[in-house]
Design a protein around this motif. Sequence first.
Motif, PDB file in Angstrom:
ATOM      1  N   TRP A 109      43.389  29.474  37.945  1.00  0.00           N
ATOM      2  CA  TRP A 109      44.505  30.857  37.428  1.00  0.00           C
ATOM      3  C   TRP A 109      44.997  31.751  38.479  1.00  0.00           C
ATOM      4  O   TRP A 109      44.322  31.685  39.759  1.00  0.00           O
ATOM      5  CB  TRP A 109      43.639  31.166  36.402  1.00  0.00           C
ATOM      6  N   SER A 110      46.302  32.653  38.294  1.00  0.00           N
ATOM      7  CA  SER A 110      46.219  33.205  39.563  1.00  0.00           C
ATOM      8  C   SER A 110      44.951  34.703  38.936  1.00  0.00           C
ATOM      9  O   SER A 110      45.092  35.222  37.890  1.00  0.00           O
ATOM     10  CB  SER A 110      47.333  33.224  39.475  1.00  0.00           C
ATOM     11  N   TYR A 111      45.550  35.623  40.183  1.00  0.00           N
ATOM     12  CA  TYR A 111      44.930  36.837  39.666  1.00  0.00           C
ATOM     13  C   TYR A 111      46.102  38.158  39.337  1.00  0.00           C
ATOM     14  O   TYR A 111      45.963  39.295  39.826  1.00  0.00           O
ATOM     15  CB  TYR A 111      43.800  37.240  40.155  1.00  0.00           C
ATOM     16  N   ARG A 164      35.908  37.962  42.011  1.00  0.00           N
ATOM     17  CA  ARG A 164      36.413  37.469  42.635  1.00  0.00           C
ATOM     18  C   ARG A 164      37.209  37.428  44.966  1.00  0.00           C
ATOM     19  O   ARG A 164      36.308  37.752  44.818  1.00  0.00           O
ATOM     20  CB  ARG A 164      37.670  38.548  42.031  1.00  0.00           C
ATOM     21  N   THR A 190      33.942  40.794  48.137  1.00  0.00           N
ATOM     22  CA  THR A 190      34.583  39.988  47.361  1.00  0.00           C
ATOM     23  C   THR A 190      34.074  38.456  47.847  1.00  0.00           C
ATOM     24  O   THR A 190      33.496  38.219  48.207  1.00  0.00           O
ATOM     25  CB  THR A 190      36.215  39.317  48.008  1.00  0.00           C
ATOM     26  N   ASP A 207      34.069  42.717  36.923  1.00  0.00           N
ATOM     27  CA  ASP A 207      34.887  41.870  35.421  1.00  0.00           C
ATOM     28  C   ASP A 207      33.312  41.686  34.863  1.00  0.00           C
ATOM     29  O   ASP A 207      32.282  41.654  34.989  1.00  0.00           O
ATOM     30  CB  ASP A 207      35.108  40.152  35.518  1.00  0.00           C
ATOM     31  N   GLY A 246      40.917  43.237  31.614  1.00  0.00           N
ATOM     32  CA  GLY A 246      40.959  43.234  32.643  1.00  0.00           C
ATOM     33  C   GLY A 246      41.429  44.140  32.927  1.00  0.00           C
ATOM     34  O   GLY A 246      41.625  44.985  34.039  1.00  0.00           O
ATOM     35  N   SER A 248      42.828  38.481  45.236  1.00  0.00           N
ATOM     36  CA  SER A 248      42.963  39.500  44.531  1.00  0.00           C
ATOM     37  C   SER A 248      43.145  40.874  44.532  1.00  0.00           C
ATOM     38  O   SER A 248      43.338  41.376  43.900  1.00  0.00           O
ATOM     39  CB  SER A 248      41.717  39.028  43.197  1.00  0.00           C
ATOM     40  N   THR A 268      32.370  42.111  43.961  1.00  0.00           N
ATOM     41  CA  THR A 268      33.334  41.434  43.117  1.00  0.00           C
ATOM     42  C   THR A 268      33.315  39.386  43.556  1.00  0.00           C
ATOM     43  O   THR A 268      32.475  39.416  44.267  1.00  0.00           O
ATOM     44  CB  THR A 268      34.522  41.419  42.802  1.00  0.00           C
ATOM     45  N   GLU A 284      48.714  37.698  41.857  1.00  0.00           N
ATOM     46  CA  GLU A 284      49.084  38.114  42.936  1.00  0.00           C
ATOM     47  C   GLU A 284      50.200  36.658  43.453  1.00  0.00           C
ATOM     48  O   GLU A 284      50.263  35.556  42.070  1.00  0.00           O
ATOM     49  CB  GLU A 284      48.258  37.649  43.790  1.00  0.00           C
TER      50      GLU A 284
END
Length: 279
Positions: A128-130, A52, A71, A18, A26, A56, A50, A132
């Motif tokens: 929030w979701s990614y 994340r 991650t 990001d 994105g 994700s 990341t 998934e």
Amino acid sequence: MTTSAPATAPKLVATDLDGTLLRGDGTVSGRTAAALVAAEEAGIRLVLVTGRPPRSLPVLHDGIGRHFAITANGAAVYAPDGTAVRLSPFSPQPLAALVARVRAAVPGVSFAFEYERDFGHEQAYPAWSYGESSVELIGDADELLARNPHRPVFKVLAHHPALSLRDFHARARHSAGADAETTHSTGLALVEFSAPGVTKASALTAWSAGLGLGPEDIAAFGDMPNDLPMLGVVGRPYAMANADPEVRRAARFHTASNDEDGVARVLEEFVRLAHGRAA
């Protein structure tokens, strides 16, 4: 534009997502996607690094392709097929105390916990979701931790609805002390905690050393403070034009913004060098 860089291609490229590899919306541009393929075909290894969470990864694979991925700010490393290579979660005992200290120091804070494949958060936390389909557990932080006391937590996140990020981060970092690595990576009032000693740098260094690679073999790209440890341990650290001012000051090399294919521009140079062609 990039600054003057070495005349040989690196053996490994580590890139944040990001604000770095991904555009502001994105997505991955066609130029960047092509540059990733060309780099690997030229023999340059790639690893996504990341903040994340592990949950994700499936969506990342769909958008970017299958690569090694570090991650949760270094807490979990995965092979391209999704197999865990290295996991560095929090030890369960200190977490409740960490949450209590941060809550006492910063009234109004709310928390979330990233597990390997799903996550839990307090009602007030802006989850929030990614994209998934992970399980979402909702409850008070103490309740979530007590419900599964031995379940590995890879990252703790804290949000405050009113404080500036600078003030919130400073207070949270002071209250966490040596019980966590404390950083931030967005413009939101969102602070991230990893287990002591766990950073993007620690994960990248350990994983790359297993491949027989040293700092001089690695180039890395980043834009936010959680990238600073990683940029500090590689031979070729690149800051994006859109990076946080602290990151731009710290990085030896610079490239265009994420929306201007900054990573792709440098990868294209590396591919030319790998093939023995002048840029």
